[in-house]
Write an enzyme that holds these catalytic residues in place. Sequence first.
Site, PDB file in Angstrom:
ATOM      1  N   THR A 132      31.929  54.864  43.796  1.00 56.79           N
ATOM      2  CA  THR A 132      31.863  53.826  44.823  1.00 56.79           C
ATOM      3  C   THR A 132      33.109  52.947  44.820  1.00 56.79           C
ATOM      4  O   THR A 132      33.622  52.566  43.767  1.00 56.79           O
ATOM      5  CB  THR A 132      30.623  52.946  44.610  1.00 56.79           C
ATOM      6  OG1 THR A 132      29.473  53.776  44.557  1.00 56.79           O
ATOM      7  CG2 THR A 132      30.465  51.948  45.744  1.00 56.79           C
ATOM      8  N   GLU A 133      33.582  52.619  46.025  1.00 59.54           N
ATOM      9  CA  GLU A 133      34.749  51.756  46.182  1.00 59.54           C
ATOM     10  C   GLU A 133      34.391  50.522  47.002  1.00 59.54           C
ATOM     11  O   GLU A 133      33.403  50.533  47.746  1.00 59.54           O
ATOM     12  CB  GLU A 133      35.885  52.529  46.848  1.00 59.54           C
ATOM     13  CG  GLU A 133      36.374  53.693  46.020  1.00 59.54           C
ATOM     14  CD  GLU A 133      37.559  54.433  46.618  1.00 59.54           C
ATOM     15  OE1 GLU A 133      38.099  55.324  45.946  1.00 59.54           O
ATOM     16  OE2 GLU A 133      37.939  54.110  47.771  1.00 59.54           O
ATOM     17  N   PRO A 134      35.211  49.457  46.905  1.00 62.34           N
ATOM     18  CA  PRO A 134      34.899  48.227  47.634  1.00 62.34           C
ATOM     19  C   PRO A 134      34.716  48.425  49.137  1.00 62.34           C
ATOM     20  O   PRO A 134      33.899  47.762  49.766  1.00 62.34           O
ATOM     21  CB  PRO A 134      36.114  47.333  47.338  1.00 62.34           C
ATOM     22  CG  PRO A 134      36.625  47.814  46.019  1.00 62.34           C
ATOM     23  CD  PRO A 134      36.380  49.298  46.024  1.00 62.34           C
ATOM     24  N   GLU A 247      19.970  63.031  40.763  1.00 62.48           N
ATOM     25  CA  GLU A 247      20.167  61.581  40.709  1.00 62.48           C
ATOM     26  C   GLU A 247      19.114  60.873  41.561  1.00 62.48           C
ATOM     27  O   GLU A 247      18.529  59.867  41.140  1.00 62.48           O
ATOM     28  CB  GLU A 247      21.560  61.198  41.204  1.00 62.48           C
ATOM     29  CG  GLU A 247      21.811  59.699  41.173  1.00 62.48           C
ATOM     30  CD  GLU A 247      23.160  59.297  41.743  1.00 62.48           C
ATOM     31  OE1 GLU A 247      23.455  58.077  41.743  1.00 62.48           O
ATOM     32  OE2 GLU A 247      23.920  60.184  42.196  1.00 62.48           O
TER      33      GLU A 247
END
Length: 389
Positions: A132-134, A247
């Site tokens: 995950t990225e901003p 997951e």
Amino acid sequence: MTAWSPTAGFNEDQVALKQSARAFAERELMPHMEEWERAGEVPRDVQKKLAKAGLLAVGFPEKVGGDGGTLFDNLALQEGFMEAGVSGGALTAMFTHGIAVPHIARNGSPELIEKWVKPTLAGDLIGSLGITEPGTGSDVAGITTKAVRDGDEWVINGAKMFISSSVRGDFVTVACRTADTGAHGISLIVVPKGTPGYTVSRKLEKMGWLASDTGELTFDDVRVPLGNLVGQENHGFYYIADQFVTERIGLALQGYGHAIRCLNLTAAYVAQRTAFGKPLNANQVVRAKLVEMRRQAEVARTYTLEVARRYAAGESVIAEAVLAKQTAVEAGCWVANEAVQLHGGMGYMRETEVERHYRDARLLPIGGGATEVLSDLAARLFGYAPEKK
């Protein structure tokens, strides 16, 4: 009153494993849960305790340092922990390797398995997964963290956000863009702690999952050997997608796990708490709520285990795993909310366990793919979306 502990769907050995995990959690974990919540992390030595008890590496093949077993063995173990009252954050902190090393264990070189997978499953190392990225959230194909070749090294630049166990972590498996071809241009690269340019820029403060150390990561001209590439270059998205089903099944288990624990705590509370001269469960409206809490937990668990069974049998259940996650996490949120309500003023107090489950459960419709994003994915997989022209 005997707490509800469902066992349907598990064989005799798995039921025994669940009971063993629950006993371990009640003895070794629950006495420290509030301490770890306030500290914002789980002590590193807990990993060794889990490994010594044979509870850390269940479901991983013995050839990579695991304890063997199936997906259902792992689910039984996790149920035991949840029924004991382990927080969502502590569970995530102790079992982050469940998302950090499967890609390496399945696709990595023998050298990477020896260096990172085996020590992690032995409780000596802690790993994390950096996807995950901003600016991308649930859009895995849109990541921008970039890795380019320079001689015999990768040079990585970018940032990651909301990364579990990254503050304590000894390494992070990073999803990087290695080609400008969307999902087809992503690779996984292992970055060790202490590598120049790799920093945990801040430890994040959260509403729930307080015992899970969560960080924002920065990569500034980080150099690692080409051999730190997991599997083939530009195949990272497929490696990640391969793990999405398990997951999401795991997150679904957390959802119905919170529901079961909150139901048991609440059933015991309303049986002993009196109001207007009688126990709370003497009121029909209270009993009706308990039954609805049980119904939602039962349905969520039954469907999740059915999807898990189909996956273990080799079926493609990507869309069904999405439905299982949504069903279970919504049940977890609803049941936790009703548990707080039925506990009255005490339900709002930090000293009351249902308050923690209420906060922990709220992350689940967001983590592992937001419900809205996953619902659209399921719509496309089921053929409910218009065809692309």
